[in-house]
Design a protein around this motif. Structure first.
Motif, PDB file in Angstrom:
ATOM      1  N   THR A   8     -18.895  -3.640 -11.664  1.00  0.00           N
ATOM      2  CA  THR A   8     -18.063  -4.556 -10.886  1.00  0.00           C
ATOM      3  C   THR A   8     -18.953  -5.379  -9.980  1.00  0.00           C
ATOM      4  O   THR A   8     -19.654  -4.833  -9.127  1.00  0.00           O
ATOM      5  N   ARG A  26     -19.455  -9.240  -7.707  1.00  0.00           N
ATOM      6  CA  ARG A  26     -18.905 -10.452  -7.095  1.00  0.00           C
ATOM      7  C   ARG A  26     -20.073 -11.412  -6.939  1.00  0.00           C
ATOM      8  O   ARG A  26     -21.180 -10.995  -6.574  1.00  0.00           O
ATOM      9  N   GLN A  27     -19.822 -12.689  -7.205  1.00  0.00           N
ATOM     10  CA  GLN A  27     -20.872 -13.693  -7.075  1.00  0.00           C
ATOM     11  C   GLN A  27     -20.401 -14.819  -6.170  1.00  0.00           C
ATOM     12  O   GLN A  27     -19.264 -15.284  -6.276  1.00  0.00           O
ATOM     13  N   ASP A  72     -16.811 -18.405  -3.373  1.00  0.00           N
ATOM     14  CA  ASP A  72     -16.717 -17.332  -4.352  1.00  0.00           C
ATOM     15  C   ASP A  72     -16.668 -17.995  -5.726  1.00  0.00           C
ATOM     16  O   ASP A  72     -15.798 -18.841  -5.979  1.00  0.00           O
ATOM     17  N   ASP A 106     -15.684 -16.886  -8.485  1.00  0.00           N
ATOM     18  CA  ASP A 106     -14.468 -16.573  -9.234  1.00  0.00           C
ATOM     19  C   ASP A 106     -13.321 -17.517  -8.895  1.00  0.00           C
ATOM     20  O   ASP A 106     -12.381 -17.652  -9.673  1.00  0.00           O
ATOM     21  N   THR A 107     -13.374 -18.152  -7.734  1.00  0.00           N
ATOM     22  CA  THR A 107     -12.271 -19.021  -7.312  1.00  0.00           C
ATOM     23  C   THR A 107     -12.680 -20.492  -7.236  1.00  0.00           C
ATOM     24  O   THR A 107     -11.925 -21.310  -6.721  1.00  0.00           O
TER      25      THR A 107
END
Length: 144
Positions: free
Chosen positions: A60, A62-63, A87, A89-90
């Motif tokens: 898992t 996060r980048q 982020d 991812d967003t």
């Protein structure tokens, strides 16, 4: 395995706060890793991708895309501060494109003006434009 506390923030907001097992930070002198028990550290960071591994197995992650900043490691706490950041991812490419286009027009308008206030506004706009360009460049690259 032990973990460390991590906060990722910009001047306007917190992007992440939680426990992590490993971080890869885009330092000014090259990327470096941070594990629990890391020696005290303060570093300048360049633009790039900060990767946080949230679990021990590394499944898992996060980048975050950061534009300049600094990091500190102290007592199993990693604090990463970016001038700008998001982020991955967003990241909404269409929104970034719209903001960049509006900013291009603003830069064009400011380039014809004289005076200190216009110069400072133009410099600020160009810094934001570099941030938008970086986001679009990273979004266009294949995922790693």
């Amino acid at each position: 395995m032990a973990s460390l506390r991590c906060t990722v923030a910009t001047p306007t907001r917190e992007l992440f706060s939680g426990e992590i097992h490993y971080a890869s930070v885009p330092g000014a002198e090259g990327s470096y890793g941070v594990l629990p028990g890391h020696e005290m550290l303060v570093s300048s960071d360049k633009q790039g991708i900060l990767t946080l591994w949230l679990d021990e197995a590394g499944n898992t992650r996060r980048q975050f895309l950061l534009y300049e900043g600094a990091a500190q490691v102290y007592q199993d706490t990693l604090t990463v501060l970016g001038r700008f950041g998001t982020d991955l991812d967003t990241l909404d490419v269409e929104v970034v494109k719209e903001k960049a286009e509006a900013l291009r027009q603003q830069i064009e308008d400011l380039e014809g003006q004289e005076g200190e206030q216009a110069r400072v506004a133009l410099e600020n706009c160009k810094n934001h434009m570099a941030w938008y360009d970086l986001q679009l460049k990273v979004a266009a690259e294949p995922a790693k």
